[in-house]
Design a protein around this motif. Structure first.
Motif, PDB file in Angstrom:
ATOM      1  N   THR A  51      23.084   6.882   3.592  1.00 38.78           N
ATOM      2  CA  THR A  51      23.837   6.616   4.848  1.00 38.78           C
ATOM      3  C   THR A  51      24.723   5.365   4.745  1.00 38.78           C
ATOM      4  N   GLY A  52      24.529   4.743   3.807  1.00 40.73           N
ATOM      5  CA  GLY A  52      25.334   3.229   3.920  1.00 40.73           C
ATOM      6  C   GLY A  52      24.746   2.244   4.919  1.00 40.73           C
ATOM      7  N   ALA A  53      23.613   2.477   5.249  1.00 43.78           N
ATOM      8  CA  ALA A  53      22.837   1.542   6.246  1.00 43.78           C
ATOM      9  C   ALA A  53      22.919   0.234   5.539  1.00 43.78           C
ATOM     10  N   THR A  54      22.722  -0.788   6.348  1.00 47.88           N
ATOM     11  CA  THR A  54      22.325  -2.263   5.767  1.00 47.88           C
ATOM     12  C   THR A  54      20.926  -2.421   5.814  1.00 47.88           C
ATOM     13  N   ILE A  55      20.477  -2.824   4.700  1.00 43.90           N
ATOM     14  CA  ILE A  55      18.995  -3.121   4.494  1.00 43.90           C
ATOM     15  C   ILE A  55      18.903  -4.819   4.883  1.00 43.90           C
ATOM     16  N   TYR A  56      17.657  -5.078   5.925  1.00 46.28           N
ATOM     17  CA  TYR A  56      17.843  -6.246   6.262  1.00 46.28           C
ATOM     18  C   TYR A  56      15.831  -6.681   6.059  1.00 46.28           C
ATOM     19  N   ASN A  57      15.991  -7.999   5.556  1.00 46.93           N
ATOM     20  CA  ASN A  57      14.791  -8.485   5.088  1.00 46.93           C
ATOM     21  C   ASN A  57      14.750  -9.815   4.966  1.00 46.93           C
ATOM     22  N   SER A  58      13.744 -10.471   5.002  1.00 46.91           N
ATOM     23  CA  SER A  58      13.622 -12.153   4.809  1.00 46.91           C
ATOM     24  C   SER A  58      14.071 -12.661   3.654  1.00 46.91           C
ATOM     25  N   GLU A  59      14.834 -13.679   3.727  1.00 48.48           N
ATOM     26  CA  GLU A  59      15.505 -14.396   2.541  1.00 48.48           C
ATOM     27  C   GLU A  59      14.370 -14.722   1.492  1.00 48.48           C
ATOM     28  N   LYS A  60      13.107 -14.969   2.317  1.00 50.75           N
ATOM     29  CA  LYS A  60      12.112 -15.384   1.248  1.00 50.75           C
ATOM     30  C   LYS A  60      11.397 -14.230   0.363  1.00 50.75           C
ATOM     31  N   ASP A  68       0.882  -1.021  -0.016  1.00 45.74           N
ATOM     32  CA  ASP A  68      -0.031  -0.121  -0.027  1.00 45.74           C
ATOM     33  C   ASP A  68       0.815   1.301  -0.126  1.00 45.74           C
ATOM     34  N   PHE A  69       2.113   0.988   0.054  1.00 44.90           N
ATOM     35  CA  PHE A  69       2.963   2.325   0.053  1.00 44.90           C
ATOM     36  C   PHE A  69       4.241   2.115  -0.611  1.00 44.90           C
ATOM     37  N   VAL A  70       5.064   2.998  -1.037  1.00 40.69           N
ATOM     38  CA  VAL A  70       6.652   2.703  -1.468  1.00 40.69           C
ATOM     39  C   VAL A  70       7.548   3.070  -0.474  1.00 40.69           C
ATOM     40  N   SER A  71       8.396   2.338  -0.063  1.00 39.29           N
ATOM     41  CA  SER A  71       9.368   2.464   1.006  1.00 39.29           C
ATOM     42  C   SER A  71      10.529   3.141   0.390  1.00 39.29           C
ATOM     43  N   SER A  72      11.215   3.877   1.510  1.00 39.42           N
ATOM     44  CA  SER A  72      12.547   4.354   1.030  1.00 39.42           C
ATOM     45  C   SER A  72      13.780   3.835   1.447  1.00 39.42           C
ATOM     46  N   HIS A  73      13.463   2.275   1.897  1.00 46.39           N
ATOM     47  CA  HIS A  73      14.812   1.830   2.267  1.00 46.39           C
ATOM     48  C   HIS A  73      16.119   1.872   1.488  1.00 46.39           C
ATOM     49  N   LEU A  74      15.834   1.752  -0.036  1.00 47.51           N
ATOM     50  CA  LEU A  74      17.117   1.752  -0.763  1.00 47.51           C
ATOM     51  C   LEU A  74      17.514   3.320  -0.831  1.00 47.51           C
ATOM     52  N   GLU A  75      16.842   4.342  -0.771  1.00 51.66           N
ATOM     53  CA  GLU A  75      17.303   5.635  -0.683  1.00 51.66           C
ATOM     54  C   GLU A  75      18.119   5.808   0.598  1.00 51.66           C
ATOM     55  N   ILE A  76      17.605   5.536   1.538  1.00 51.60           N
ATOM     56  CA  ILE A  76      18.325   5.512   3.067  1.00 51.60           C
ATOM     57  C   ILE A  76      19.671   4.701   2.826  1.00 51.60           C
ATOM     58  N   GLN A  77      19.609   3.558   2.424  1.00 50.16           N
ATOM     59  CA  GLN A  77      20.894   2.964   2.137  1.00 50.16           C
ATOM     60  C   GLN A  77      22.037   3.677   1.269  1.00 50.16           C
ATOM     61  N   LYS A  78      21.450   4.202   0.220  1.00 49.16           N
ATOM     62  CA  LYS A  78      22.378   4.772  -0.493  1.00 49.16           C
ATOM     63  C   LYS A  78      23.060   6.166   0.034  1.00 49.16           C
ATOM     64  N   ASN A 109       8.905  -2.261  -4.250  1.00 45.44           N
ATOM     65  CA  ASN A 109       9.556  -2.477  -3.260  1.00 45.44           C
ATOM     66  C   ASN A 109      10.470  -3.467  -3.277  1.00 45.44           C
ATOM     67  N   LYS A 110      10.121  -4.510  -3.829  1.00 41.19           N
ATOM     68  CA  LYS A 110      11.115  -5.617  -3.924  1.00 41.19           C
ATOM     69  C   LYS A 110      12.393  -5.211  -4.819  1.00 41.19           C
ATOM     70  N   ILE A 111      12.430  -4.232  -5.657  1.00 45.15           N
ATOM     71  CA  ILE A 111      13.437  -3.747  -6.577  1.00 45.15           C
ATOM     72  C   ILE A 111      14.056  -2.526  -5.957  1.00 45.15           C
ATOM     73  N   GLY A 112      13.243  -1.761  -4.991  1.00 44.74           N
ATOM     74  CA  GLY A 112      13.737  -0.588  -4.461  1.00 44.74           C
ATOM     75  C   GLY A 112      13.374   0.417  -5.283  1.00 44.74           C
ATOM     76  N   ALA A 113      12.704   1.554  -4.659  1.00 42.11           N
ATOM     77  CA  ALA A 113      12.457   2.566  -5.477  1.00 42.11           C
ATOM     78  C   ALA A 113      13.569   3.726  -5.644  1.00 42.11           C
ATOM     79  N   ASP A 114      13.345   4.555  -6.684  1.00 41.95           N
ATOM     80  CA  ASP A 114      14.478   5.366  -6.996  1.00 41.95           C
ATOM     81  C   ASP A 114      14.219   6.695  -6.107  1.00 41.95           C
ATOM     82  N   ASN A 115      15.299   7.338  -5.745  1.00 41.37           N
ATOM     83  CA  ASN A 115      15.286   8.591  -4.961  1.00 41.37           C
ATOM     84  C   ASN A 115      14.047   9.542  -5.163  1.00 41.37           C
ATOM     85  N   LEU A 116      13.509   9.870  -4.186  1.00 41.74           N
ATOM     86  CA  LEU A 116      12.320  10.734  -4.113  1.00 41.74           C
ATOM     87  C   LEU A 116      12.597  11.887  -4.793  1.00 41.74           C
TER      88      LEU A 116
END
Length: 442
Positions: free
Chosen positions: A70-79, A58-68, A240-247
């Motif tokens: 800050t260098g933070a690691t993204i964590y999620n299920s292997e599945k 229901d929404f697009v996440s900014s996980h990939l933008e935050i990683q780019k 969200n599976k691919i990761g959104a472009d920067n906003l």
């Protein structure tokens, strides 16, 4: 362990940050990450982790933008099968965040790749349950039949949810704080509480899903009466599976033109009164004048993710806010332009004589555009025809046109959209919007 909850009301979405000894984790972030950066700076913290409890529909996440950034690691299920750089976070995996420990529990049911994050520090236990466990409900199991890397039938996911509820939380204490990803108003469940948090003990006592019942009874209750699935949900899972472009660069590309016209699919976001006074021919009126309005939900329900469209705003000052809102569901990639319109060559919408309708209801065809579940609970007009708004563009040809048409919903917001759709599609037919006058008939 310092926890902050962020709420985006139009989508009833909660995201979170955890700070411990100068390190910060972000859980289920929304599209605009700026608020998380500001919170980190204010608390002299470094963002080191971004956790996705599942690929949101229901929404697009900014996980990939935050990683780019800050260098933070993204964590999620292997599945999940994510296409971006990440680390697996499944049963028994741990993240050390200062003196706080974050563990993952695989909790399938809403989706096959859902996890719950268990944060502990000393005797304190906090659960970030994503769309698995809500306050008073659990996540719907029918969103992944057509979208995502791993597809599952609703019956299979409902059975997974039963196992999750009956086995996956049993080792956790009653005083565990429960923080869900959504609250009341979200389409990711059907009977969520207005509360923004709870305890596991309270959910064990009050949430229907924890009550003693057979697996068959649980599955029947979970599957029954789920709300409609908006058109954009599968689209967002894939983004969200691919990761959104920067906003910012994504919305900066959308051109703006003043006092012009447009062809093709047009979404007019102005107040219904301004729209009815004058609008471009064929426009759909999906209002975005209130900060709390469900604009994103209805934009993504009425407009298909394969359709390009133009947006009409009242003035240039509204452009940036609308772009932010459109981007919440990733629809900036479909948006051709934002425009304002002049006062020339506009269509108007007829105004209903409510008193005449009250006196002569049989002179009108009444179209009820509320959701199916709403209609089943209560009907305002005996002879109303049910055509839910999310499917109205597809069912319009089934509506009789021998009488003027009146469109109604529950409060007036959706009927502005529904009447504009019918006015666009039905040529030479008078279409009225009952609007908030529907209150007179309840």
């Amino acid at each position: 362990m310092q926890i902050k909850q962020f709420e985006y009301k139009p989508l009833s979405h909660y995201s979170y940050t955890i700070i411990s000894e100068g390190k910060m984790a972000v859980i289920d972030p929304e599209r605009n990450p700026q608020q998380y950066y500001e919170h980190a700076e204010k608390n002299n913290a470094k963002i080191v982790a971004v956790i996705e409890t599942h690929p949101h529909a229901d929404f697009v996440s900014s996980h990939l933008e935050i990683q780019k950034k800050t260098g933070a690691t993204i964590y999620n299920s292997e599945k999940l099968g994510a296409d971006y750089k990440h680390q697996f976070f499944d049963n028994e995996n741990e993240i050390s965040l200062g003196e706080t420990t974050l563990k993952a529990i695989n909790t399938p049911g809403h989706s096959p790749d859902s996890i719950t994050v268990v944060a502990t520090k000393g005797k304190e236990t906090v659960l970030f349950t994503g769309d698995t466990l809500f306050i008073g409900d659990v996540g719907r199991p029918d969103l992944r039949e057509k979208a995502g890397n791993m597809k599952s039938k609703r019956e299979e996911l409902a059975e997974m949810m039963y196992k999750t509820v009956t086995t996956k939380f049993s080792h956790l204490p009653d005083n565990s704080i429960v923080y869900p990803a959504h609250g009341a108003g979200s389409l990711c469940g059907k009977s969520m509480s207005d509360a923004n948090k709870s305890t596991l003990g309270d959910e064990r006592k009050n949430n229907w899903a924890f009550q003693k019942q057979s697996k068959e009874e649980f599955i029947d209750t979970l599957l029954d009466g789920q709300p409609f699935i908006p058109s954009y949900f599968g689209f967002n899972v894939d983004i969200n599976k691919i990761g959104a472009d920067n906003l910012k660069p994504s919305i900066a590309k959308i051109p703006f033109f003043a006092n012009t016209t447009a062809k093709g699919l047009i979404v007019d976001v102005r107040d219904e009164k301004a729209f009815k006074k004058g609008h471009l021919k064929g426009s759909f009126n999906i209002q975005a004048v209130s900060e709390d309005s469900k604009f994103e939900t209805w934009l993504g329900s009425v407009i298909e993710p394969k359709e390009n469209f133009t947006i009409v705003v009242e003035s240039k000052k509204d452009k940036d806010v609308i772009l932010q809102r459109v981007a919440k569901i990733g629809y900036e990639s479909l948006l051709k332009q934002i425009i304002t319109i002049s006062d020339e060559n506009l269509e108007t919408s007829p105004k209903l004589d409510v008193q005449d309708f009250k006196s002569n209801p049989n002179n009108y065809t009444i179209v009820d555009i509320r959701n199916k579940s709403e209609v089943e609970k209560a009907s305002f007009f005996k002879d109303a025809l049910s055509h839910p708004l999310n499917d109205l563009r597809n069912t319009v040809e089934k509506i009789p046109t021998d009488k003027p048409i009146i469109v109604h919903c529950a409060g007036g917001y959706r009927s502005a959209t529904g009447s504009s759709i019918l006015q666009s599609k039905l040529k030479n037919i008078i279409v009225y919007d009952l609007s908030d006058a529907v209150e007179d008939f309840k």
